[in-house]
Design a protein around this motif. Sequence first.
Motif, PDB file in Angstrom:
ATOM      1  N   PHE A   1      11.943 -12.929 -12.151  1.00 37.25           N
ATOM      2  CA  PHE A   1      12.998 -13.935 -12.221  1.00 37.25           C
ATOM      3  C   PHE A   1      12.532 -15.181 -11.466  1.00 37.25           C
ATOM      4  CE2 PHE A   1      15.154  -9.912 -12.666  1.00 37.25           C
ATOM      5  CZ  PHE A   1      16.182 -10.148 -13.572  1.00 37.25           C
ATOM      6  N   PHE A   2      12.449 -16.317 -12.157  1.00 35.74           N
ATOM      7  CA  PHE A   2      12.215 -17.600 -11.506  1.00 35.74           C
ATOM      8  C   PHE A   2      13.534 -18.369 -11.510  1.00 35.74           C
ATOM      9  CE2 PHE A   2       7.360 -18.524 -11.892  1.00 35.74           C
ATOM     10  CZ  PHE A   2       7.093 -17.335 -11.239  1.00 35.74           C
ATOM     11  N   VAL A   3      13.898 -18.925 -10.357  1.00 32.52           N
ATOM     12  CA  VAL A   3      15.218 -19.532 -10.204  1.00 32.52           C
ATOM     13  C   VAL A   3      15.162 -21.050 -10.389  1.00 32.52           C
ATOM     14  CG1 VAL A   3      17.219 -19.785  -8.686  1.00 32.52           C
ATOM     15  CG2 VAL A   3      15.874 -17.677  -8.627  1.00 32.52           C
ATOM     16  N   LYS A   4      15.932 -21.546 -11.299  1.00 32.12           N
ATOM     17  CA  LYS A   4      16.261 -22.957 -11.532  1.00 32.12           C
ATOM     18  C   LYS A   4      15.096 -23.819 -12.007  1.00 32.12           C
ATOM     19  CE  LYS A   4      19.098 -26.704  -9.706  1.00 32.12           C
ATOM     20  NZ  LYS A   4      19.877 -27.211  -8.561  1.00 32.12           N
ATOM     21  N   TYR A   5      14.263 -24.348 -11.098  1.00 37.16           N
ATOM     22  CA  TYR A   5      13.276 -25.355 -11.470  1.00 37.16           C
ATOM     23  C   TYR A   5      11.835 -24.861 -11.409  1.00 37.16           C
ATOM     24  CZ  TYR A   5      16.826 -29.042 -10.960  1.00 37.16           C
ATOM     25  OH  TYR A   5      17.924 -29.846 -11.095  1.00 37.16           O
TER      26      TYR A   5
ATOM     27  N   ASN B   1       0.829  -1.203   0.000  1.00 37.03           N
ATOM     28  CA  ASN B   1       0.000   0.000   0.000  1.00 37.03           C
ATOM     29  C   ASN B   1       0.869   1.260   0.000  1.00 37.03           C
ATOM     30  OD1 ASN B   1      -2.352   1.605   0.183  1.00 37.03           O
ATOM     31  ND2 ASN B   1      -2.092   1.754   2.413  1.00 37.03           N
ATOM     32  N   GLY B   2       0.659   2.094  -0.983  1.00 35.59           N
ATOM     33  CA  GLY B   2       1.403   3.344  -1.059  1.00 35.59           C
ATOM     34  C   GLY B   2       2.725   3.251  -1.795  1.00 35.59           C
ATOM     35  N   ASN B   3       3.140   2.057  -2.186  1.00 30.36           N
ATOM     36  CA  ASN B   3       4.408   1.931  -2.905  1.00 30.36           C
ATOM     37  C   ASN B   3       4.318   2.586  -4.283  1.00 30.36           C
ATOM     38  OD1 ASN B   3       7.089   0.880  -3.621  1.00 30.36           O
ATOM     39  ND2 ASN B   3       5.957  -0.512  -4.958  1.00 30.36           N
ATOM     40  N   LYS B   4       5.229   3.475  -4.581  1.00 31.80           N
ATOM     41  CA  LYS B   4       5.267   4.145  -5.882  1.00 31.80           C
ATOM     42  C   LYS B   4       6.446   3.685  -6.736  1.00 31.80           C
ATOM     43  CE  LYS B   4       1.783   6.761  -4.677  1.00 31.80           C
ATOM     44  NZ  LYS B   4       0.440   6.544  -5.267  1.00 31.80           N
ATOM     45  N   SER B   5       7.288   2.832  -6.166  1.00 32.50           N
ATOM     46  CA  SER B   5       8.493   2.391  -6.877  1.00 32.50           C
ATOM     47  C   SER B   5       8.182   1.195  -7.773  1.00 32.50           C
ATOM     48  CB  SER B   5       9.582   1.997  -5.878  1.00 32.50           C
ATOM     49  OG  SER B   5       9.919   3.070  -5.037  1.00 32.50           O
ATOM     50  N   PRO B   6       8.929   1.036  -8.877  1.00 34.14           N
ATOM     51  CA  PRO B   6       8.783  -0.177  -9.679  1.00 34.14           C
ATOM     52  C   PRO B   6       9.259  -1.390  -8.891  1.00 34.14           C
ATOM     53  CG  PRO B   6      10.672   1.091 -10.416  1.00 34.14           C
ATOM     54  CD  PRO B   6       9.951   1.944  -9.411  1.00 34.14           C
ATOM     55  N   VAL B   7       8.698  -2.544  -9.200  1.00 30.46           N
ATOM     56  CA  VAL B   7       8.981  -3.771  -8.443  1.00 30.46           C
ATOM     57  C   VAL B   7       9.567  -4.825  -9.363  1.00 30.46           C
ATOM     58  CG1 VAL B   7       7.947  -5.662  -7.124  1.00 30.46           C
ATOM     59  CG2 VAL B   7       7.154  -3.309  -6.774  1.00 30.46           C
ATOM     60  N   VAL B   8      10.599  -5.514  -8.875  1.00 30.86           N
ATOM     61  CA  VAL B   8      11.126  -6.695  -9.563  1.00 30.86           C
ATOM     62  C   VAL B   8      10.877  -7.896  -8.654  1.00 30.86           C
ATOM     63  CG1 VAL B   8      13.475  -6.297  -8.673  1.00 30.86           C
ATOM     64  CG2 VAL B   8      13.126  -7.777 -10.665  1.00 30.86           C
ATOM     65  N   TRP B   9      10.335  -8.957  -9.221  1.00 32.87           N
ATOM     66  CA  TRP B   9       9.933 -10.131  -8.438  1.00 32.87           C
ATOM     67  C   TRP B   9      10.899 -11.277  -8.680  1.00 32.87           C
ATOM     68  CZ3 TRP B   9       5.251 -13.592 -10.159  1.00 32.87           C
ATOM     69  CH2 TRP B   9       5.146 -14.691  -9.291  1.00 32.87           C
ATOM     70  N   PHE B  10      11.456 -11.815  -7.593  1.00 33.33           N
ATOM     71  CA  PHE B  10      12.303 -13.010  -7.626  1.00 33.33           C
ATOM     72  C   PHE B  10      11.569 -14.132  -6.897  1.00 33.33           C
ATOM     73  CE2 PHE B  10      15.405  -9.721  -8.323  1.00 33.33           C
ATOM     74  CZ  PHE B  10      16.386 -10.304  -9.123  1.00 33.33           C
TER      75      PHE B  10
END
Length: 413
Positions: A128-132, A46-55
């Motif tokens: 980013f999905f890691v390995k398997y 909530n309130g986040n204005k920054s871009p997000v990268v998902w791992f």
Amino acid sequence: MTLILYNVFIFFYKVAIHLASPFDNKASLFLQGRKDWENRLKTALNGNKSPVVWFHCASLGEFEQGRPVMEAFKKEFPEYKVFLTFFSPSGYEVRKNYNGADYIFYLPFDTKSNAISFVDIVKPSMVFFVKYEFWHHFTKAVHKKNIPLLSISTIFRPGQIFFKWYGKFNVKILKRFSHFFLQDLRSKELLDNLKINNCEVSGDTRFDRVWSICSQPKELPEIQRFKNNHQTMIVGSAWPEDIAVLTSFINESNLKFIIAPHEIEDHFMSAMQKDFIKKTIKFSELPTVNPEDYQVLIIDNIGMLSSLYKYGEFAFVGGAYGKGLHNILEPATFGIPIFFGDKNYEKFKEAIDLIKLGGAMSIASYDELRLQFRSFSETKTYEIASQINQDYVKNNTGATKRIMNYSKEILAQ
């Protein structure tokens, strides 16, 4: 497998976890960590204005592969928030306070509604999905929004379902990925056979991680006092099956031993102390004694192992007599000859490579360990093995840089 079968599998997996949760702590954590996930996610973001990268990482091992990329991404793009998910409690519970990520959650069960809601709330700019990790509904939700989806440190084997005649459903999942960063050439050849060409052999990011550890090792004065200039064997991620082979060797050897159990359980550590005829002490007890008086040290905490290898001349890495070999790259980075069990290491490319090169040995029994240790102890053999291991890690670094170069190109578009 079809979509119907996949959804049925997910449903019964959820049921099985619920049934096991009253009796199994891991299953209980698995459910508790996902409880009310949607509202907790909305609150956190909530309130986040920054871009997000998902791992996303399945567990702790995959986290260690994703970690160098997360940290490189954070350094290169400080304006991004890092969102980290785990599938397993054994990853989440250990790394839930990792300060390299801004948000850390369990991955919800892979259902259509969960996936759509999750992606809508997180709004990742890159994934980013890691390995398997190849989840149908999550990959579909990401793909439908045209979000770049990268698979890193990925490795494929001919026996996997993707390469069977009945694996068409699973191949569709692979085709949603924007790019694969593969560990080896065999994986690329397997994807080529599926006409999936958006891939490259970049190596395993674990090499970058362990090399950075070696470059900046933690100083552990208590360990140095225990070692006291004696030759020392580090026994990493030890299981009872490993200790069963090692006990007689420890009792008769002139070495000192530092043992880091895979799981910190009192009954396991107490059993070791009873079986060893040498003076044995736990790490937590060191402040009350003179460490130099002891020959065996049992590490009764989590998180020290990667730094311990600096203090060893030899390493025995556990797991290969059971579910699978643990990390041998950490001792290899410090140039330590390595021993491990002979039952379950074939899936680990580094184990096969280092056996062939002469930096590691698989051991079937106490008698074989005693024999092979004598061989490794010879000065010339030891020096060669040490150099082999260190060079092997150094020559395989660079995967993180390749992934970051690609990421920068994508984000610049």
